[in-house]
Structures are given as structure tokens and as C-alpha cells.
Design a protein around this motif. Structure first.
Motif, short mmCIF file in Angstrom:
data_model
loop_
_atom_site.label_atom_id
_atom_site.label_comp_id
_atom_site.label_asym_id
_atom_site.label_seq_id
_atom_site.Cartn_x
_atom_site.Cartn_y
_atom_site.Cartn_z
N ASP A 179 31.66 13.11 -20.33
CA ASP A 179 30.39 12.84 -21.02
C ASP A 179 30.70 12.47 -22.47
O ASP A 179 30.58 13.28 -23.39
CB ASP A 179 29.47 14.07 -20.95
CG ASP A 179 28.09 13.78 -21.53
OD1 ASP A 179 27.88 12.66 -22.06
OD2 ASP A 179 27.23 14.66 -21.44
N GLU A 186 27.90 12.97 -25.36
CA GLU A 186 27.75 14.34 -25.88
C GLU A 186 28.93 14.71 -26.77
O GLU A 186 28.75 15.29 -27.85
CB GLU A 186 27.66 15.34 -24.73
CG GLU A 186 27.53 16.78 -25.23
CD GLU A 186 27.60 17.81 -24.11
OE1 GLU A 186 27.85 18.98 -24.45
OE2 GLU A 186 27.41 17.45 -22.94
N ASP A 191 28.51 13.06 -30.15
CA ASP A 191 27.51 13.76 -30.98
C ASP A 191 28.11 15.02 -31.60
O ASP A 191 27.89 15.31 -32.78
CB ASP A 191 26.28 14.13 -30.14
CG ASP A 191 25.44 12.92 -29.75
OD1 ASP A 191 25.62 11.85 -30.38
OD2 ASP A 191 24.62 13.07 -28.82
#
Length: 182
Positions: A56, A59, A62
Motif C-alpha cells: 500500500d 498509505e 502519507d
């Protein structure tokens, strides 16, 4: 924080003490030393490589950006140190944190010693580089290699080694490699 491994190549002149002294002066004058706190840019580069391996990535990216903002905020809160006018003054400012550079090395010793570089033994040169007369290319190829970076004379904090680097079977450079900083 943690220790940093460093390496330098300087022209060979047959006098390791003089080469070390000149190298330290050059590193200080050009401010090529660190404080042991990773910059946001270096953290980003390292973490980008890790993100690429994550399932991912959005994510992870971030989280990376949030971590970098925290690091930048912490760096902004650090008090500004006065610019040192000598190597000794810099070392006093940095104390046990060190400069993460050759500046943390005070001299040359015939045997491994705190704050010194010592000659890398011939048998270690052969084991690491396949020759007791390594070339610049052979040394460059080993930089980052676990066998070199974890060598006990290199990995031990606050010390290092030096050895002659050859070109066309003639001494061309001295290489200094070690680890310092905390």
C-alpha cells in the motif's frame, strides 16, 4: 541518532600524517561534516526505497510525509550553534555526538586506537580487495559492502583505517575509512 561510516580518498604523498592533517583541514573548511541528525532529504530518499516495496504505497507515502514534517519541525527547534573557527572548537561543540567525519579522528596510530586511524593490515587488504595493492575502482566497488563496512577496524566507533590505493601498480591515493559519531 547513531554512528556514521565515512571514507575519503586523498592524493598519495608518502606521509599519512600530513595527508590526514590536510584532509581534516579541507573537511572543516568546506563544512563537510554532519551532526548525526538525518536531513529530511536523506530520510526521504531512504524511505522512498522502502515505500516501493510496500503493498500500500499511498498509505506509506502519507506516513513518510508526516514523519518528514516532524523531523523538519524538530530541526527548526534546535538552537543555532555559533560557527566554530577551529576544528577543536567544533569538536568541543559537538562533544560525544561528534562530527560523523574524519574530523573526529585526531591522529595516526600503528595499532587500532580510539580517535585514530591505523594501517589496514596486508592480509585484510587481500581478503577484502583480492590484492594488497587495491585500485580506486576496487575500493569503490566494496564501499557499502557488508564485509568492508562490518570489518572490526572500520565498524568500531571513533576509529578507522587507512591504506594505499594504486594506479598502474604505483601508489596513487590514500584511503581513509572509519566510523564516528553518536
Amino acid at each position: 541518532m547513531g554512528a556514521s561510516t565515512w571514507n575519503y580518498f586523498v592524493p598519495y604523498d608518502g606521509a599519512p600524517e600530513r595527508a590526514l592533517r590536510q584532509l581534516r583541514e579541507d573537511v572543516f573548511r568546506n563544512e563537510k561534516y554532519g551532526d548525526g541528525i538525518p536531513s529530511a532529504g536523506s530520510m526521504r530518499t531512504t524511505l522512498e526505497e522502502l515505500i516501493a516495496e510496500r503493498p500500500d504505497a499511498a498509505e506509506a507515502r502519507d506516513r513518510l510525509e508526516a514523519m518528514i514534517k516532524k523531523i523538519e519541525a524538530l530541526r527548526a527547534q534546535m538552537p543555532e550553534m555559533p560557527k566554530p573557527s577551529t576544528i577543536e572548537e567544533l569538536l568541543e561543540q559537538r562533544a560525544e555526538n561528534g562530527t560523523h567525519s574524519i574530523l573526529d579522528i585526531q591522529g595516526i596510530s600503528p595499532t587500532p586506537d580510539f580517535g585514530a586511524v591505523s594501517p589496514l593490515p596486508r592480509e585484510d587488504l587481500v581478503a577484502l580487495f583480492g590484492s594488497d595493492q587495491p585500485t580506486h575502482e576496487a575500493v569503490e566497488a566494496m564501499l557499502g559492502d557488508e564485509r568492508l563496512m562490518e570489518h572490526p577496524l572500520i565498524a568500531e566507533r571513533w576509529q578507522g583505517v587507512y591504506f594505499t590505493v594504486y594506479r598502474d601498480d604505483q601508489p596513487a591515493e590514500l584511503c581513509f575509512i572509519g566510523t564516528s559519531g553518536d
